[in-house]
Design an enzyme around this catalytic site. Structure first.
Site, PDB file in Angstrom:
ATOM      1  CE  LYS A 192      31.353  37.221  32.954  1.00  0.00           C
ATOM      2  NZ  LYS A 192      31.806  36.455  34.147  1.00  0.00           N
TER       3      LYS A 192
ATOM      4  CB  SER B 110      35.191  38.286  34.920  1.00  0.00           C
ATOM      5  OG  SER B 110      34.334  37.155  34.997  1.00  0.00           O
TER       6      SER B 110
ATOM      7  CB  SER C   8      33.646  35.945  38.037  1.00  0.00           C
ATOM      8  OG  SER C   8      34.964  36.266  37.653  1.00  0.00           O
TER       9      SER C   8
END
Ligand SMILES: *[C@@H]1O[C@H](CO)[C@@H](O)[C@H](O)[C@H]1NC(C)=O
Ligand SMILES: *[C@@H]1O[C@H](CO)[C@@H](O)[C@H](O)[C@H]1NC(C)=O
Ligand SMILES: *[C@@H]1O[C@H](CO)[C@@H](O)[C@H](O)[C@H]1NC(C)=O
Length: 506
Positions: free
Chosen positions: A101, A182, A206
């Site tokens: 990420k 996210s 997330s």
């Protein structure tokens, strides 16, 4: 293109000769490792395949922000190590491409920006703790996965999966369905076979939520089991880094590689390292893993389970049956102890996160070797100045502005933190211990109860609704219960094998 076609044809012909099938799409890590050993595949083939897939698919799904220009070279190096039978080449992740990420620092040609232009050209001091461990285990950092900008902590108005750099990520199953933030890019990239495995991060939902929404497996580890050093922070009390993969098996290979002590996240990684089982987690991928497990179900109470939603409960009826049929004991209709007393305490989460974010982000930015911004105030000013960058204006930075108003951990924050600790002890922990539960079963993305207490959870694909939108089942447990949660998750996965790759139009 031709290279890849040749590769596929070559693989097909070898497969035909040896009478076994191997295709890169949907292959698990152990299958890939076997293909490496049998000379059916090289790491270079794998990296080139994924880069080709990204070129084709990423304009549609927007799951990847940057591709590592050195990935092919690193793959060739891995291939040489394997040929030379180097000790490193026996590691589970050796030669395996992974996306991390974009809030996880890599000290290479890749930028680390949390999807924001404000951090483009910032220079990180070193690899994040988890990236260091990935490299040591021989994994190839293929690139950065997109995310909800600033891990969803800039604008309460911005949709999940949107950031200024990569724009809107798209759910590969049903484009109109929220990909859930996210760690959207981490989930979508593995779902669509743009990479073998990925890392996401979670502060509250997330990892578990995008895993559920995009039909992949996500492990949110116990706080501190994986280092948070070099991860663009929200809260040292809630942030975790974990695997997002197509199968429980792959997720456990990745978990094995990234857990452990890191001097740059000293206190929490030291505390949590006692939870790591001798010999690692792979031995918990065992058949019959559901046998004898006590699984709790809370029907009524929001934040702990099904929130009295009959439609969702009906959807999960068959899953409850499967869990029972495979030997688990379901402890149903549980009451959350002290519910009315602890619920108001959950509100402390927002107060705590806001103050913790400002402190920890400022510390992260100050430590950068070079950066266009050095504080939350600088980032806010940057966003104001460049408000005309698409959508920055439409999605105002309200969460940032609230955080900037905070002034350290004062009396109010201390009370909020005490509340959160108390709510965890008197709520989730008491529920688990009094009922001797191995895990709490929750729908979709787990529960805030897991987030505020730093407890682990695993989301496994559980089905698709009538429109084809995926949903997961989540198993949450007490700190350090990953071995048990892995047995349960693997047991459920093997009994159901629900996951189907999304239909991708060529
Ligand atoms: C990092 O950002 C810089 C500045 O925009 C860009 O030139 C560079 O290509 C980026 N790196 C990668 C690997 O994309
Ligand atoms: C859940 O629904 C039942 C039946 O409708 C109701 O009796 C109960 O009070 C509800 N619980 C909560 C926490 O809202
Ligand atoms: C702490 O919890 C109490 C309820 O026990 C609540 O009244 C109070 O507002 C909470 N404080 C904070 C800062 O969240």
């Amino acid at each position: 293109m031709t290279k890849v076609l040749t590769l596929i044809l070559l693989l097909l012909s070898i497969d035909a000769i040896q009478g076994s099938e191997f295709t890169i799409r949907e292959a698990t890590i152990p299958e890939i490792q076997t293909a490496f050993k049998q000379n059916k595949l090289t790491s270079k083939d794998l990296v080139e395949f994924y880069i080709h897939e990204m070129q084709k698919l990423n304009p549609i799904y927007r799951a990847v922000i940057e591709v590592n220009p050195d990935a092919v070279h690193q793959a060739q190096k891995a291939d040489e190590e394997r040929k030379a039978n180097a000790p490193k080449s026996r590691f589970g992740l050796h030669g395996i491409p992974i996306l991390v990420k974009d809030n996880i620092a890599t000290k290479d040609k890749l930028n680390t920006t949390a999807g924001s232009y404000a951090l483009l050209k910032s220079v990180v001091p070193r690899d994040a703790g988890v990236v260091k461990k990935l490299r040591e285990s021989g994994a190839i950092i293929l690139g950065k996965a997109s995310l909800s900008e600033w891990a969803h902590f800039r604008s309460s108005n911005a949709p999940s999966g949107w950031n200024a750099r990569a724009k809107q990520a798209v759910n590969p199953y049903v484009a109109s369905v929220d990909p859930c933030g996210s760690s959207t890019g981490s989930a979508i990239s593995v779902a669509t076979n743009m990479v073998t495995v990925s890392l996401g991060t979670e502060t509250d939902g997330s990892i578990l939520c995008p895993s559920s929404a995009n039909s992949v497996v996500g492990i949110k580890p116990t706080l501190g089991l994986t280092s948070r050093a070099g991860v663009i922070p929200i809260s040292p009390r809630q942030d975790t880094v974990g695997p997002m993969c197509r199968t429980v098996t792959d997720a456990v290979y990745v978990l094995d590689a990234i857990v452990g002590y890191d001097k740059n996240d000293e206190v929490e990684t030291r505390k949590a390292s006692k939870y790591i089982p001798h010999g690692g987690y792979l031995k918990h991928l065992k058949s019959g893993g559901l046998k004898g497990k006590r699984l709790g179900i809370v029907r009524d109470y929001p934040n702990f389970g099904f929130g009295n939603d009959t439609e969702i409960l009906n959807k999960f009826k068959k899953h409850f049956m499967i869990l029972r049929q495979n030997g688990a004991t379901l402890v149903d209709n549980l009451e959350v102890p002290n519910y009315d007393y602890i619920m108001p305490m959950f509100l402390g989460e927002g107060i705590a996160l806001s103050a913790e974010f400002k402190i920890s982000l400022n510390a992260y930015l100050e430590e950068l070797v070079a950066s266009p911004v050095r504080s939350l105030a600088d980032v806010i000013a940057f966003n104001k100045k460049f408000a005309n960058v698409e959508k920055l204006k439409d999605y105002p930075q309200d969460i940032f502005l609230e955080a900037e108003k905070t002034n350290g951990i004062g009396e109010l924050e201390k009370e909020a933190l005490r509340n959160l600790t108390r709510a965890s002890k008197l709520g989730f922990e008491k529920l688990m211990k009094e009922n001797k539960l191995d895990a709490l079963v929750t729908p979709y993305y787990g529960s805030t109860a897991l987030a505020i207490g730093g407890y682990p959870g695993i989301s496994v694909p559980a089905g698709y609704d009538k429109n084809g939108a995926p949903y997961g089942i989540c198993f949450g447990g007490l700190k350090g219960s990953e071995p048990t949660l892995i047995e349960i998750a693997y047991g459920f996965e093997q009994a159901t094998m629900v996951r189907k790759p999304p239909l991708i139009k060529d």
